[in-house]
Design an enzyme around this catalytic site. Sequence first.
Site, PDB file in Angstrom:
ATOM      1  N   GLU A 358       0.874  -1.284   0.029  1.00 24.23           N
ATOM      2  CA  GLU A 358       0.067   0.023   0.201  1.00 24.23           C
ATOM      3  C   GLU A 358       0.757   1.453  -0.042  1.00 24.23           C
ATOM      4  O   GLU A 358       0.621   2.265  -0.461  1.00 24.23           O
ATOM      5  CB  GLU A 358      -0.862  -0.005   1.136  1.00 24.23           C
ATOM      6  CG  GLU A 358      -2.125   1.062   0.951  1.00 24.23           C
ATOM      7  CD  GLU A 358      -3.027   0.787   2.102  1.00 24.23           C
ATOM      8  OE1 GLU A 358      -4.206  -0.003   1.859  1.00 24.23           O
ATOM      9  OE2 GLU A 358      -3.167   1.411   3.205  1.00 24.23           O
ATOM     10  N   HIS A 389       7.408 -26.873   3.293  1.00 22.73           N
ATOM     11  CA  HIS A 389       6.564 -27.960   2.711  1.00 22.73           C
ATOM     12  C   HIS A 389       5.748 -27.417   1.779  1.00 22.73           C
ATOM     13  O   HIS A 389       4.623 -28.110   1.532  1.00 22.73           O
ATOM     14  CB  HIS A 389       5.965 -28.754   3.914  1.00 22.73           C
ATOM     15  CG  HIS A 389       7.208 -29.449   4.835  1.00 22.73           C
ATOM     16  ND1 HIS A 389       7.577 -30.608   4.431  1.00 22.73           N
ATOM     17  CD2 HIS A 389       7.958 -28.837   5.854  1.00 22.73           C
ATOM     18  CE1 HIS A 389       8.585 -30.977   5.363  1.00 22.73           C
ATOM     19  NE2 HIS A 389       8.750 -29.998   6.367  1.00 22.73           N
ATOM     20  N   LYS A 519     -13.932   1.117  -4.032  1.00 24.21           N
ATOM     21  CA  LYS A 519     -15.121   1.857  -2.934  1.00 24.21           C
ATOM     22  C   LYS A 519     -16.081   2.725  -3.634  1.00 24.21           C
ATOM     23  O   LYS A 519     -17.181   2.595  -3.172  1.00 24.21           O
ATOM     24  CB  LYS A 519     -14.562   2.493  -1.713  1.00 24.21           C
ATOM     25  CG  LYS A 519     -13.480   1.647  -0.793  1.00 24.21           C
ATOM     26  CD  LYS A 519     -13.278   2.241   0.447  1.00 24.21           C
ATOM     27  CE  LYS A 519     -12.497   3.560   0.606  1.00 24.21           C
ATOM     28  NZ  LYS A 519     -11.996   4.040   1.778  1.00 24.21           N
TER      29      LYS A 519
END
Length: 558
Positions: A358, A389, A519
């Site tokens: 950000e 793994h 938004k």
Amino acid sequence: MAALTRDPQFQKLQQWYREHRSELNLRRLFDANKDRFNHFSLTLNTNHGHILVDYSKNLVTEDVMRMLVDLAKSRGVEAARERMFNGEKINYTEGRAVLHVALRNRSNTPILVDGKDVMPEVNKVLDKMKSFCQRVRSGDWKGYTGKTITDVINIGIGGSDLGPLMVTEALKPYSSGGPRVWYVSNIDGTHIAKTLAQLNPESSLFIIASKTFTTQETITNAETAKEWFLQAAKDPSAVAKHFVALSTNTTKVKEFGIDPQNMFEFWDWVGGRYSLWSAIGLSIALHVGFDNFEQLLSGAHWMDQHFRTTPLEKNAPVLLALLGIWYINCFGCETHAMLPYDQYLHRFAAYFQQGDMESNGKYITKSGTRVDHQTGPIVWGEPGTNGQHAFYQLIHQGTKMIPCDFLIPVQTQHPIRKGLHHKILLANFLAQTEALMRGKSTEEARKELQAAGKSPEDLERLLPHKVFEGNRPTNSIVFTKLTPFMLGALVAMYEHKIFVQGIIWDINSFDQWGVELGKQLAKKIEPELDGSAQVTSHDASTNGLINFIKQQREARVQ
């Protein structure tokens, strides 16, 4: 400032890379210089433990490091650093100072914004937090039926969630005597529904963390929590005993039913992703106690002082930043892995996904032009040994170079089985960086297969798969123990690394306009999801998605 690609120091670095890249073989570099570790490592000595930053397993020489430091000087890193610490408005798109360093300024030296010292206000909020924490943790603060607080629920998103969540997970061993903490961030109703199902309203305290008190996800979740609470409490006046606010909007806080006395303030010079040091850290202080919260601040302040006063060539955040520039802007690396070998740090990489991506996920420079080079990397990672793994295969034998930071405490919080678990963890940590650096040659792989008794046919078939090219760069960051002080220092180290890279790229690391567009569109789309009418106001894809959702909402599913 001239574009990075036109900076003579960067051009010099690029030319060196083109001419000498093939000479950068880590095995040979270590063989040629038995003292390489001492030349390319730093030990930071604090009164609360030590931090070793070993960057010797990087594809660098002394010439490269010299050129990188010269680049930092050419890009004005030292002057920019002073501007930040002096309270200048370096967040130039929003006209704000950037002063998370003031929040943890344990020296209490004056820091001025518009000619006014901010430290009295910072200390006032810290004192208020301390008093509140003592009341809650001692049992003096009671709920509406007289019960003490057993659970604290932080409702926030982004910087109001990721930092406190990461820190409370990291400092779990220091939480004795504190309430349990829960974090609700997602607007997905599952998040709050599953959380509330485990709580008792009589002993729950909600922290609503929103600077404006208008953030859609946070306020929706807060209203849901209040509705749930009032189903039990009935009396709206009981809200004041169970809800507090971290905000600057007194009017909205009062409208919600929270007593303004229980509103903890912060300032516009605190960016969300740098806010855990502020009132946003209230859930941390409640969970681990205010003394430990102060230790967290002290560790960060120690790193602030190191960053501000240490010459660039011995400056941990600066060196980490410059190594990142080297890989991103010369080698073309696109990702950076953060691999903490400590289960308590399992949210550390996720926290710095926001912290880094950000901050430096930008393509517009200070002058308003588009960059002609790469900027912030994709940051990711998981705790070791789980990652070994899962995705280390690609780091070892994939086609992409992925610079990695490996972090580990020397001392564990849980020395079970006489320290056996931690000894195995340390061995794996050490083995991975050695393996990534050295690899395994064809000859070494051949001998291994012969020793395993493979037939000549099987040996030749398996041989290419058993070879590791190595030469994969890593930093090893080893510290005494994961304490509140040490965590503060580590977080601040990475914050300043991000700052330095933003200065070199000439971007604003302290705004986040990229968050806004989605938004805005969501607000337009939300009412279109009502009713059954076909939607045609968007592109064909978005229309198709909306209409499918509307159709399927009523579908019966077995």
